[in-house]
Design a protein around this motif. Sequence first.
Motif, PDB file in Angstrom:
ATOM      1  N   GLN A  71       2.182 -10.666   0.661  1.00  0.00           N
ATOM      2  CA  GLN A  71       3.137  -9.782   1.324  1.00  0.00           C
ATOM      3  C   GLN A  71       2.555  -8.415   1.639  1.00  0.00           C
ATOM      4  OE1 GLN A  71       6.818  -9.515  -0.850  1.00  0.00           O
ATOM      5  NE2 GLN A  71       6.909 -11.725  -1.241  1.00  0.00           N
ATOM      6  N   GLN A  72       1.370  -8.127   1.130  1.00  0.00           N
ATOM      7  CA  GLN A  72       0.841  -6.767   1.253  1.00  0.00           C
ATOM      8  C   GLN A  72       0.577  -6.362   2.698  1.00  0.00           C
ATOM      9  OE1 GLN A  72      -2.433  -5.873  -1.373  1.00  0.00           O
ATOM     10  NE2 GLN A  72      -1.382  -6.744  -3.158  1.00  0.00           N
ATOM     11  N   GLN A  73       0.026  -7.234   3.509  1.00  0.00           N
ATOM     12  CA  GLN A  73      -0.270  -6.871   4.891  1.00  0.00           C
ATOM     13  C   GLN A  73       1.016  -6.625   5.680  1.00  0.00           C
ATOM     14  OE1 GLN A  73      -3.358  -6.185   6.156  1.00  0.00           O
ATOM     15  NE2 GLN A  73      -2.087  -5.337   7.790  1.00  0.00           N
ATOM     16  N   GLN A  74       2.031  -7.437   5.419  1.00  0.00           N
ATOM     17  CA  GLN A  74       3.318  -7.247   6.095  1.00  0.00           C
ATOM     18  C   GLN A  74       3.877  -5.868   5.803  1.00  0.00           C
ATOM     19  OE1 GLN A  74       6.375  -9.852   4.670  1.00  0.00           O
ATOM     20  NE2 GLN A  74       7.902  -9.159   6.148  1.00  0.00           N
ATOM     21  N   TRP A  75       3.849  -5.487   4.517  1.00  0.00           N
ATOM     22  CA  TRP A  75       4.393  -4.181   4.153  1.00  0.00           C
ATOM     23  C   TRP A  75       3.494  -3.055   4.650  1.00  0.00           C
ATOM     24  CZ3 TRP A  75       9.154  -3.531   3.320  1.00  0.00           C
ATOM     25  CH2 TRP A  75       9.916  -4.488   2.684  1.00  0.00           C
ATOM     26  N   ARG A  76       2.167  -3.286   4.669  1.00  0.00           N
ATOM     27  CA  ARG A  76       1.259  -2.249   5.183  1.00  0.00           C
ATOM     28  C   ARG A  76       1.544  -1.985   6.661  1.00  0.00           C
ATOM     29  NH1 ARG A  76      -2.854  -4.280   3.338  1.00  0.00           N
ATOM     30  NH2 ARG A  76      -3.143  -2.942   1.504  1.00  0.00           N
ATOM     31  N   ASP A  77       1.791  -3.044   7.417  1.00  0.00           N
ATOM     32  CA  ASP A  77       2.120  -2.881   8.835  1.00  0.00           C
ATOM     33  C   ASP A  77       3.420  -2.096   9.010  1.00  0.00           C
ATOM     34  OD1 ASP A  77      -0.130  -4.335   9.454  1.00  0.00           O
ATOM     35  OD2 ASP A  77       0.955  -6.219   9.838  1.00  0.00           O
TER      36      ASP A  77
END
Length: 331
Positions: free
Chosen positions: A154-160
Amino acid sequence: MKLITFLLLSYFAVAAPPSVAATQWHTISANVQFLEQSSALRFYDSNQVLVQGDKCALMFDASGDFAAVEATVEQLKNTLKTPLCYLVASHFHDDHLLGMAIFQHHFPDAQLIVHQQLTAEFNSLQKAYTDKLDSYEKSIELSFQRLSEQPAAQQQQWRDKLNLAKQRLLRWRQYQLQTPNLQVANTLTLELGNYPVTINAYQAHTNADLTLSAENHAILVGADIVDWLPYPGHGNFANWLNILTQLHNDKRIKIILPGHGSVLKANDLQQPLSFLQAIQAHVTAHPQQDLLQLEQSFNPLFAKDYQIDAISQKAYPLFLQAGLKQAKQSK
């Protein structure tokens, strides 16, 4: 984990696309549209009302969710057939006023209308806008710091999402609340093009409230003065009760558009009127009780009326506490 989840979700309204918890547009008449917040946000963000005549349009209130205001701006640019001539802020609370900075940037010719009482205090409202952006920035940075605590998938989704939030924040930093163009002390009538509206000034929910009447008083845009569950933490009880009584007895009124919640009818005003009357009477009848005792001994029928879902179960006790405190302090 709970903290990072809370921070990310609390900032989701800023970072997420406008389709999430989207505002519902309801056609009230040929000239009036009601922009109602989703039920889940009805106690946290305000409704808006768009009024259009043959020559001018008017927007009453602005959401406290700046991303949602930008979505409304885009819809207005695509659908308005006349210039947006006026912006009306019903009162100074963040969820009704601060989003006006977004509207003013995109519609620089629109004249901002406020209660006369707010004119001298407007510098502090600009500071409130800046303070809100500062709080957004802190939330973003803290969320970035704790991003590693989220599941890897989920980290990339939240980073975006957080990167999008930073872009929006930088854009909003360039805006300011511009000084009001018109101040209302009592009554102001505007002609929008074969469609007159009347703006009235009160001291009720706050010390600087505005309402709008249209279609020979058949439609009342009442903002937080007429909310089904009113927030009485800043109000003038005596004035508010008098105003609600007058509006409840005004047979011309057919449709009421509140600051929070769904469309009301004139008879619906009996509910907030009874709630505020009960708070005032309860405090008067029990002068020796502290706030906790007053809350515990308050008529439980109102809790039954108001606590109809998970959101209102949380909101009602807070609203009641604020009302009891305000009524006690005014004695």
